[in-house]
Each structure stands twice: as C-alpha cells, then as structure tokens.
Write an enzyme that holds these catalytic residues in place. Structure first.
Site, PDB file in Angstrom:
ATOM      1  N   HIS A   8       0.694  -1.461   0.453  1.00 20.05           N
ATOM      2  CA  HIS A   8      -0.258  -0.240   0.048  1.00 20.05           C
ATOM      3  C   HIS A   8       0.929   1.397  -0.284  1.00 20.05           C
ATOM      4  CE1 HIS A   8      -2.099   2.900   1.947  1.00 20.05           C
ATOM      5  NE2 HIS A   8      -3.522   2.170   1.800  1.00 20.05           N
ATOM      6  N   ASP A  33       3.847  -4.065   8.075  1.00 13.85           N
ATOM      7  CA  ASP A  33       2.687  -3.085   7.582  1.00 13.85           C
ATOM      8  C   ASP A  33       1.315  -3.891   8.515  1.00 13.85           C
ATOM      9  OD1 ASP A  33      -0.160  -1.869   7.035  1.00 13.85           O
ATOM     10  OD2 ASP A  33       1.483  -1.671   5.087  1.00 13.85           O
ATOM     11  N   GLN A  42      -3.999  -4.362   7.825  1.00  8.68           N
ATOM     12  CA  GLN A  42      -5.220  -5.433   7.523  1.00  8.68           C
ATOM     13  C   GLN A  42      -4.733  -6.909   7.767  1.00  8.68           C
ATOM     14  OE1 GLN A  42      -7.127  -4.516   5.513  1.00  8.68           O
ATOM     15  NE2 GLN A  42      -6.843  -2.810   4.618  1.00  8.68           N
ATOM     16  N   LYS A  59      -9.363   0.247  11.628  1.00  9.84           N
ATOM     17  CA  LYS A  59     -10.101  -0.479  10.455  1.00  9.84           C
ATOM     18  C   LYS A  59     -10.460  -2.097  11.483  1.00  9.84           C
ATOM     19  CE  LYS A  59      -6.724   0.664   7.085  1.00  9.84           C
ATOM     20  NZ  LYS A  59      -6.990   0.460   5.863  1.00  9.84           N
TER      21      LYS A  59
HETATM   22  C1  LIG Z   1      -1.915  -2.731   3.817  1.00  6.34           C
HETATM   23  C2  LIG Z   1      -2.531  -1.175   3.829  1.00  6.34           C
HETATM   24  N1  LIG Z   1      -1.370  -0.228   4.647  1.00  6.34           N
HETATM   25  C3  LIG Z   1      -1.482   0.505   5.011  1.00  6.34           C
HETATM   26  C4  LIG Z   1      -2.609   1.362   5.089  1.00  6.34           C
HETATM   27  C5  LIG Z   1      -2.335   3.069   5.442  1.00  6.34           C
HETATM   28  O1  LIG Z   1      -3.487   3.368   6.878  1.00  6.34           O
HETATM   29  P1  LIG Z   1      -4.110   4.300   7.358  1.00  6.34           P
HETATM   30  O2  LIG Z   1      -4.406   5.408   6.164  1.00  6.34           O
HETATM   31  O3  LIG Z   1      -4.838   4.198   8.277  1.00  6.34           O
HETATM   32  O4  LIG Z   1      -2.651   4.919   7.919  1.00  6.34           O
HETATM   33  C6  LIG Z   1      -4.181   0.711   4.774  1.00  6.34           C
HETATM   34  C7  LIG Z   1      -4.990   1.225   4.251  1.00  6.34           C
HETATM   35  O5  LIG Z   1      -6.103   0.729   4.032  1.00  6.34           O
HETATM   36  C8  LIG Z   1      -3.751  -0.534   4.033  1.00  6.34           C
HETATM   37  O6  LIG Z   1      -4.717  -1.731   4.205  1.00  6.34           O
END
Ligand SMILES: Cc1ncc(COP(=O)(O)O)c(C=O)c1O
Length: 406
Positions: free
Chosen positions: A121, A198, A201, A224
């Site tokens: 991401h 990370d 998910q 989430k």
């Molecule tokens: C795999 C992954 N990493 C990082 C993020 C970023 O999360 P946030 O926007 O809550 O910081 C997301 C959000 O969809 C995600 O799905």
C-alpha cells in the site's frame, strides 16, 4: 460466531441506503463501530475529559488512567513483551513515517537497500521512497506470482549485504494474500536486516503475536478494527526504539529542557509529542476489548468462511476475474475483482443503488495495479458483522449489474 446478534451492537447497520438495507462491504477501508466503542468515547468526553500526564486533579488522573489502560490492552492484544514498545500514532501511515524518519535517517546510507514487496500500500511505500531519495539508497521489490503470493524463492537473492531493512505488508489490501511473516523475518534476520511489518489488514482479522512473529516493528490502524479514526499503533522492539531519535518534537516527549537543548522522555512517551488523540486511544482500547471478548480465532474463521463463499460464487460468473490466492488458502477477508467491459466505478455505483457499499479504484496501490495490468478493481471486504446472506445478496447484485452494464 453469531453475526446476527453482533449486528445489534452496530447502530449504523440499522440504516438504509437508497431505500435498501445497508450492506457494508468496505471494511478494508474502514470498519464500522460498535456501541461499546461509541459509548466509551462519549463517556470519556461526558465524564473524564482532561489532558493527560500533567494534571494532578481528578479528571486529569482519570483521563491518564484510561489512556494508559488502553495501551495495556493493545499491548496484550498484540502480545508485545512490554508496554514501552507500544506507541500511539495517528495510524499505520504515521507509524511508517515515524520509523522512516527516525530509524531510517540514522541507519540508511548511500547505496543501502530497503526491500519491499510489490504488494505494498502507498502507506508502506512512499515514506521509504522519500527516505531512499534523501539518502541515495535503493528500493528493491520482492515480486509475487500470478495469484498474489510473494515469490519467497527469490527472497534470498534479494537479501544482500546492502539490505538494511525489510518492510512488508502482513496481508494485501488488494490481493488478500496473507504473508508468511515468520519465514521472511527469519531470513531477513539471518541477513542482518530488521523487519517492519505493515499490519493494517492483519490486526483486524488475524491474531497478532509480535513475539512469535519476531518482527522489529509492527504497525496498524484503529479505524479498521472497530476503533475510531485518528489512532493507530507502532510496536517496536524497545532496544531499537531506545536508540532512535524522536520523530515529532514538543511537549510531553521531553524529560528536561534547557534553552538550547533537551533530554528525552522514557519510552513510549518519547514518541508521543504534544497532546495525543486521547479519546480515540481510549476508543481503541474498547475496540480491542470487544474483539478479545469475541476471540480473534473466531473472527478469523468467520472472515475465512465469508471470503471463501464470495470467491467461489464470483468465480462462477461469466466475465468476472477475481484476484489473489484461491479459496483453499488463508486470505484476508476481501476479494478484488473485475467484470469484463465494466469500469469498477460503474459497478460500485450500480451496487450502491442496491444499498451495497464496495470500494472501486486503485486501492492506494498503484504499482500493484501496474503489475496486474489493470486500471483498478472493485473490492468487497468483510468483517465480523457481515453475514452469508449479505454475501449472497452481493453476488446476486454483481450478476444483475453485469446484465445491466455489459
Ligand atoms: C495494507 C495497508 N497499509 C496501510 C494502510 C494505511 O492505513 P491508514 O490510512 O489507516 O494509515 C492501509 C489502509 O488501507 C492498508 O490497507
């Protein structure tokens, strides 16, 4: 798990959209919030609102106790060895930025390599891009196979004596792949590289044990996993965090200050400058308690059952391409797909007409879209309050949309 009973805890699930009962399948973007979380936040503002760590009055002490109790709940939830390594951030993105700015600036030299995967991401990509640009370092990418599994057979070749860090997602927000983290951590450590995970998910759906995983850093977002927005967590091994310089500077993160210098507060507060998001941290504590009471293994099993059903049913529809590993493998409870000749946005708009919320687009994963050779996908993502009948209604709506739009 009794989803019908659970649904009563989520007031938003009682509403209608476009005159139809809401079917919320955009949980990978953000989840809905149960009464215990909403009530905990309301109760904090109604009864205990005060700043923390500074006031001796009763409200100040109550607020501090609630905030620090939330940290203890999170600490147990991820099996962190100690609360010193549990830092509240605004979310996963801020946690990545913290490590990139603090650990990265002090450890990365020109010519060094940071190993990521093609699944990342943007939140776990752009901070490393900026760091690499600043330091003259290089980003190296572990590829995936056609079903979205990481090519671990290529890992040893990519781990070189220049690799300073491996930063990898725990579960893909597009492909649904669940990454074998233990194997990656073992091999990265053998090559002398720490591992940043990370967990955005993963934490909502799969039990997290950072001790067993062996990772050096683990980040996730409260919103989430039933918690409020504006709060997330960075877990770091205290021995690494101790040596890292502060990220944000200001009040609270200092022990003593002179006009020209300062010394730093103990962990975890060294990384929590200024007034934090107190209400959301407390709300996250309530979310973690709610998940703990259901049991994360039960949450995981429920998600697996729903995604398997969705994958199997979507695969039978003509002209539908589904992405990611097959239903026989463990997946994050989400399915990305495309319908031949239909733009994912048009599909999402057609589903919205039926009260069904799905995401369409690039999912903050442009390099992965390029790797797949698509402009975007539609994505349905499930959580503990979704039911089998909702999955059926969703698949039937996709079928109707295909008939209407293609
Ligand atoms: C795999 C992954 N990493 C990082 C993020 C970023 O999360 P946030 O926007 O809550 O910081 C997301 C959000 O969809 C995600 O799905």
């Amino acid at each position: 798990m009794n989803s019908e009973a659970i649904r009563k805890d989520f007031p938003i699930l009682g509403r209608t959209v476009q005159g139809k009962p809401l079917i919320y399948l955009d949980n990978a973007a953000t989840s809905q919030k149960p009464y215990p979380v909403i009530e905990q936040i309301t109760s904090y503002y109604e009864r205990s609102n005060a700043n923390i760590h500074r006031s001796v009055h009763t409200l100040g002490e109550e607020a501090t106790a609630l905030y620090e109790a939330a940290r203890d709940m999170v600490c147990r939830f991820i099996h962190a060895p100690s609360r010193e390594g549990v830092i509240f951030t605004r979310g996963t993105t801020e946690a990545v930025n913290l490590v990139a700015a603090s650990w990265g600036r002090t450890h990365i030299q020109p010519g060094d390599e940071i190993l990521l995967s093609v699944l990342e991401h943007h939140g776990n990509l752009i901070p490393w891009q900026l760091l690499a640009e600043e330091k003259g370092a290089k980003l190296v990418f572990l590829d995936m196979d056609e079903e979205g599994r990481l090519r671990l057979d290529k890992l040893d070749r990519l781990l070189t004596d220049r690799t300073r860090l491996v930063a990898v997602t725990a579960a893909s927000n597009v492909m649904g792949t669940v990454i074998p983290l233990r194997r990656i951590v073992e091999r990265a450590h053998a090559a002398g590289a720490p591992v940043f995970v990370d967990g955005a998910q993963m934490a909502p759906h799969i039990p997290v044990n950072v001790r067993e995983m062996g990772c050096d850093f683990f980040a996730f977002s409260g919103h989430k996993m039933l918690g409020p927005t504006g709060i997330g967590v960075l877990y770091g091994k205290p021995e690494l965090l101790e040596k890292m310089p502060p990220f944000l500077a200001g009040g609270e993160m200092v022990r003593e200050v002179w006009p020209d210098r300062a010394s730093w507060n103990a962990l975890p507060w060294k990384f929590e400058a200024g007034t934090p998001n107190i209400a959301s941290a407390i709300g996250l504590g309530a979310a973690v308690k709610y998940l703990d009471q259901l049991g994360m293994e039960a949450v995981r099993t429920h998600g697996q059952a729903l995604v398997r059903e969705a994958l199997t049913a979507l695969s039978t529809l003509e002209g539908v391409t589904v992405y990611g590993p097959p239903a026989s493998e463990e997946r994050a409870p989400l399915v990305s797909f495309n319908c031949q000749g239909i733009h994912p946005h048009d599909l999402a708009a057609a589903l919205d007409e039926e009260g069904i919320a799905v995401r369409a687009g690039r999912h903050c994963a442009d390099p992965l879209m390029k790797r797949l050779g698509v402009a975007g996908t539609a994505r349905a993502s499930f959580y503990l309050y979704n039911t089998r009948s909702e999955v059926e209604a969703f698949v039937q709506s996709v079928q109707r949309a295909i008939a209407l739009l293609s």
